[in-house]
Design a protein around this motif. Structure first.
Motif, PDB file in Angstrom:
ATOM      1  N   LEU A 103       0.837  -1.201   0.000  1.00 25.27           N
ATOM      2  CA  LEU A 103       0.000   0.000   0.000  1.00 25.27           C
ATOM      3  C   LEU A 103       0.877   1.258   0.000  1.00 25.27           C
ATOM      4  O   LEU A 103       0.584   2.218  -0.718  1.00 25.27           O
ATOM      5  CB  LEU A 103      -0.947  -0.004   1.207  1.00 25.27           C
ATOM      6  CG  LEU A 103      -1.851   1.223   1.331  1.00 25.27           C
ATOM      7  CD1 LEU A 103      -2.763   1.339   0.116  1.00 25.27           C
ATOM      8  CD2 LEU A 103      -2.655   1.161   2.606  1.00 25.27           C
ATOM      9  N   THR A 104       1.953   1.229   0.781  1.00 36.80           N
ATOM     10  CA  THR A 104       2.869   2.374   0.819  1.00 36.80           C
ATOM     11  C   THR A 104       3.424   2.660  -0.570  1.00 36.80           C
ATOM     12  O   THR A 104       3.455   3.813  -1.022  1.00 36.80           O
ATOM     13  CB  THR A 104       4.028   2.109   1.805  1.00 36.80           C
ATOM     14  OG1 THR A 104       3.486   1.903   3.102  1.00 36.80           O
ATOM     15  CG2 THR A 104       5.013   3.259   1.840  1.00 36.80           C
ATOM     16  N   ASP A 105       3.839   1.603  -1.267  1.00 40.23           N
ATOM     17  CA  ASP A 105       4.379   1.756  -2.610  1.00 40.23           C
ATOM     18  C   ASP A 105       3.332   2.353  -3.556  1.00 40.23           C
ATOM     19  O   ASP A 105       3.645   3.244  -4.352  1.00 40.23           O
ATOM     20  CB  ASP A 105       4.871   0.404  -3.141  1.00 40.23           C
ATOM     21  CG  ASP A 105       5.583   0.547  -4.463  1.00 40.23           C
ATOM     22  OD1 ASP A 105       6.609   1.262  -4.511  1.00 40.23           O
ATOM     23  OD2 ASP A 105       5.121  -0.056  -5.452  1.00 40.23           O
ATOM     24  N   ALA A 106       2.099   1.892  -3.459  1.00 44.22           N
ATOM     25  CA  ALA A 106       1.027   2.401  -4.322  1.00 44.22           C
ATOM     26  C   ALA A 106       0.737   3.872  -4.034  1.00 44.22           C
ATOM     27  O   ALA A 106       0.564   4.674  -4.964  1.00 44.22           O
ATOM     28  CB  ALA A 106      -0.240   1.563  -4.142  1.00 44.22           C
ATOM     29  N   ILE A 107       0.702   4.237  -2.771  1.00 42.26           N
ATOM     30  CA  ILE A 107       0.427   5.639  -2.405  1.00 42.26           C
ATOM     31  C   ILE A 107       1.574   6.535  -2.870  1.00 42.26           C
ATOM     32  O   ILE A 107       1.339   7.616  -3.425  1.00 42.26           O
ATOM     33  CB  ILE A 107       0.174   5.770  -0.886  1.00 42.26           C
ATOM     34  CG1 ILE A 107      -1.155   5.102  -0.534  1.00 42.26           C
ATOM     35  CG2 ILE A 107       0.193   7.232  -0.451  1.00 42.26           C
ATOM     36  CD1 ILE A 107      -1.404   4.953   0.952  1.00 42.26           C
ATOM     37  N   LEU A 108       2.806   6.079  -2.666  1.00 40.27           N
ATOM     38  CA  LEU A 108       3.958   6.867  -3.114  1.00 40.27           C
ATOM     39  C   LEU A 108       3.966   7.024  -4.635  1.00 40.27           C
ATOM     40  O   LEU A 108       4.254   8.098  -5.157  1.00 40.27           O
ATOM     41  CB  LEU A 108       5.268   6.227  -2.640  1.00 40.27           C
ATOM     42  CG  LEU A 108       5.545   6.309  -1.142  1.00 40.27           C
ATOM     43  CD1 LEU A 108       6.801   5.523  -0.786  1.00 40.27           C
ATOM     44  CD2 LEU A 108       5.666   7.758  -0.690  1.00 40.27           C
ATOM     45  N   PHE A 159       1.339   6.952  -6.619  1.00 36.21           N
ATOM     46  CA  PHE A 159       0.246   7.883  -6.947  1.00 36.21           C
ATOM     47  C   PHE A 159       0.679   9.326  -6.718  1.00 36.21           C
ATOM     48  O   PHE A 159       0.484  10.183  -7.587  1.00 36.21           O
ATOM     49  CB  PHE A 159      -1.000   7.563  -6.113  1.00 36.21           C
ATOM     50  CG  PHE A 159      -2.031   8.652  -6.175  1.00 36.21           C
ATOM     51  CD1 PHE A 159      -2.806   8.827  -7.312  1.00 36.21           C
ATOM     52  CD2 PHE A 159      -2.214   9.517  -5.101  1.00 36.21           C
ATOM     53  CE1 PHE A 159      -3.742   9.851  -7.380  1.00 36.21           C
ATOM     54  CE2 PHE A 159      -3.143  10.528  -5.159  1.00 36.21           C
ATOM     55  CZ  PHE A 159      -3.916  10.703  -6.297  1.00 36.21           C
ATOM     56  N   LEU A 160       1.275   9.607  -5.569  1.00 37.73           N
ATOM     57  CA  LEU A 160       1.696  10.973  -5.258  1.00 37.73           C
ATOM     58  C   LEU A 160       2.798  11.444  -6.216  1.00 37.73           C
ATOM     59  O   LEU A 160       2.826  12.602  -6.622  1.00 37.73           O
ATOM     60  CB  LEU A 160       2.160  11.075  -3.803  1.00 37.73           C
ATOM     61  CG  LEU A 160       1.058  10.894  -2.764  1.00 37.73           C
ATOM     62  CD1 LEU A 160       1.658  10.859  -1.355  1.00 37.73           C
ATOM     63  CD2 LEU A 160      -0.002  11.971  -2.881  1.00 37.73           C
ATOM     64  N   HIS A 161       3.688  10.528  -6.582  1.00 36.23           N
ATOM     65  CA  HIS A 161       4.754  10.844  -7.523  1.00 36.23           C
ATOM     66  C   HIS A 161       4.168  11.220  -8.888  1.00 36.23           C
ATOM     67  O   HIS A 161       4.516  12.247  -9.464  1.00 36.23           O
ATOM     68  CB  HIS A 161       5.694   9.636  -7.632  1.00 36.23           C
ATOM     69  CG  HIS A 161       6.944   9.887  -8.407  1.00 36.23           C
ATOM     70  ND1 HIS A 161       7.886  10.822  -8.039  1.00 36.23           N
ATOM     71  CD2 HIS A 161       7.419   9.301  -9.534  1.00 36.23           C
ATOM     72  CE1 HIS A 161       8.878  10.806  -8.906  1.00 36.23           C
ATOM     73  NE2 HIS A 161       8.629   9.893  -9.832  1.00 36.23           N
ATOM     74  N   THR A 188       8.809  12.582  -3.492  1.00 34.19           N
ATOM     75  CA  THR A 188       8.103  11.296  -3.599  1.00 34.19           C
ATOM     76  C   THR A 188       8.947  10.280  -4.359  1.00 34.19           C
ATOM     77  O   THR A 188       8.896   9.085  -4.059  1.00 34.19           O
ATOM     78  CB  THR A 188       6.725  11.456  -4.269  1.00 34.19           C
ATOM     79  OG1 THR A 188       6.885  12.104  -5.535  1.00 34.19           O
ATOM     80  CG2 THR A 188       5.770  12.242  -3.386  1.00 34.19           C
ATOM     81  N   ARG A 233      10.080   6.749  -2.885  1.00 37.28           N
ATOM     82  CA  ARG A 233       9.907   5.486  -3.621  1.00 37.28           C
ATOM     83  C   ARG A 233      11.233   4.734  -3.692  1.00 37.28           C
ATOM     84  O   ARG A 233      11.258   3.506  -3.609  1.00 37.28           O
ATOM     85  CB  ARG A 233       9.386   5.750  -5.032  1.00 37.28           C
ATOM     86  CG  ARG A 233       7.955   6.234  -5.055  1.00 37.28           C
ATOM     87  CD  ARG A 233       7.440   6.349  -6.462  1.00 37.28           C
ATOM     88  NE  ARG A 233       7.153   5.000  -6.968  1.00 37.28           N
ATOM     89  CZ  ARG A 233       6.910   4.716  -8.233  1.00 37.28           C
ATOM     90  NH1 ARG A 233       6.961   5.664  -9.144  1.00 37.28           N
ATOM     91  NH2 ARG A 233       6.631   3.496  -8.590  1.00 37.28           N
TER      92      ARG A 233
END
Length: 151
Positions: free
Chosen positions: A2-7, A9-11, A58, A62
């Protein structure tokens, strides 16, 4: 995960905002520049800087906290190419940023101030160089993400 997906997305969000603001600057930097547009350019440039800083932040998050890990990126020549292009774009953004800052100062003193056409043209040329260089970032990203050229 989830952390990877959120990062990610923000990137991507920061990058899309950055490109939108780059395009807005290119559109605004025309010979028929008005005093209101000079003020608006200051905002575009500020948010451009903030979106670039967020894209970098971001991206670094990542690198260190993403699913692939730093080792995946640091041994990939496309990662270094992408960072080099990012730095080159940042350097190309300095002349228009300095010009817009000068114009903003002048506009504070003289409310009807409009920069000379030669300065507008020069600033727009730099923004256009940036916009052409930014095309290389997704190329580097997809090659990097697929591990092409990695040891």
């Amino acid at each position: 995960m989830l952390t990877d997906a959120i990062l990610a997305f923000l990137h991507f969000l920061a990058i899309f905002v950055l490109i939108t603001l780059m395009a807005a600057e290119a559109v605004a930097l025309r010979p028929d520049l008005t005093p209101a547009t000079v003020r608006r350019l200051s905002l575009y440039d500020l948010f451009y800087f903030l979106s670039a800083a967020l894209a970098l932040a971001t991206g670094l998050l990542r690198l260190f906290y993403g699913a692939k890990g730093a080792d995946f990126y640091l041994h990939n020549p496309w990662f270094h190419a992408k960072m080099g292009v990012f730095v080159l774009i940042a350097l190309c953004s300095l002349p228009p940023t300095f010009a817009i800052a000068r114009w903003r100062k002048q506009a504070r003193r003289l409310p009807d101030y409009v920069p000379p056409p030669s300065e507008i043209k020069a600033a727009r040329r730099w923004v256009m160089i940036e916009s052409h260089l930014v095309i290389l970032l997704p190329l580097c990203a997809v090659m990097m993400a697929r591990g092409i050229g990695a040891r």
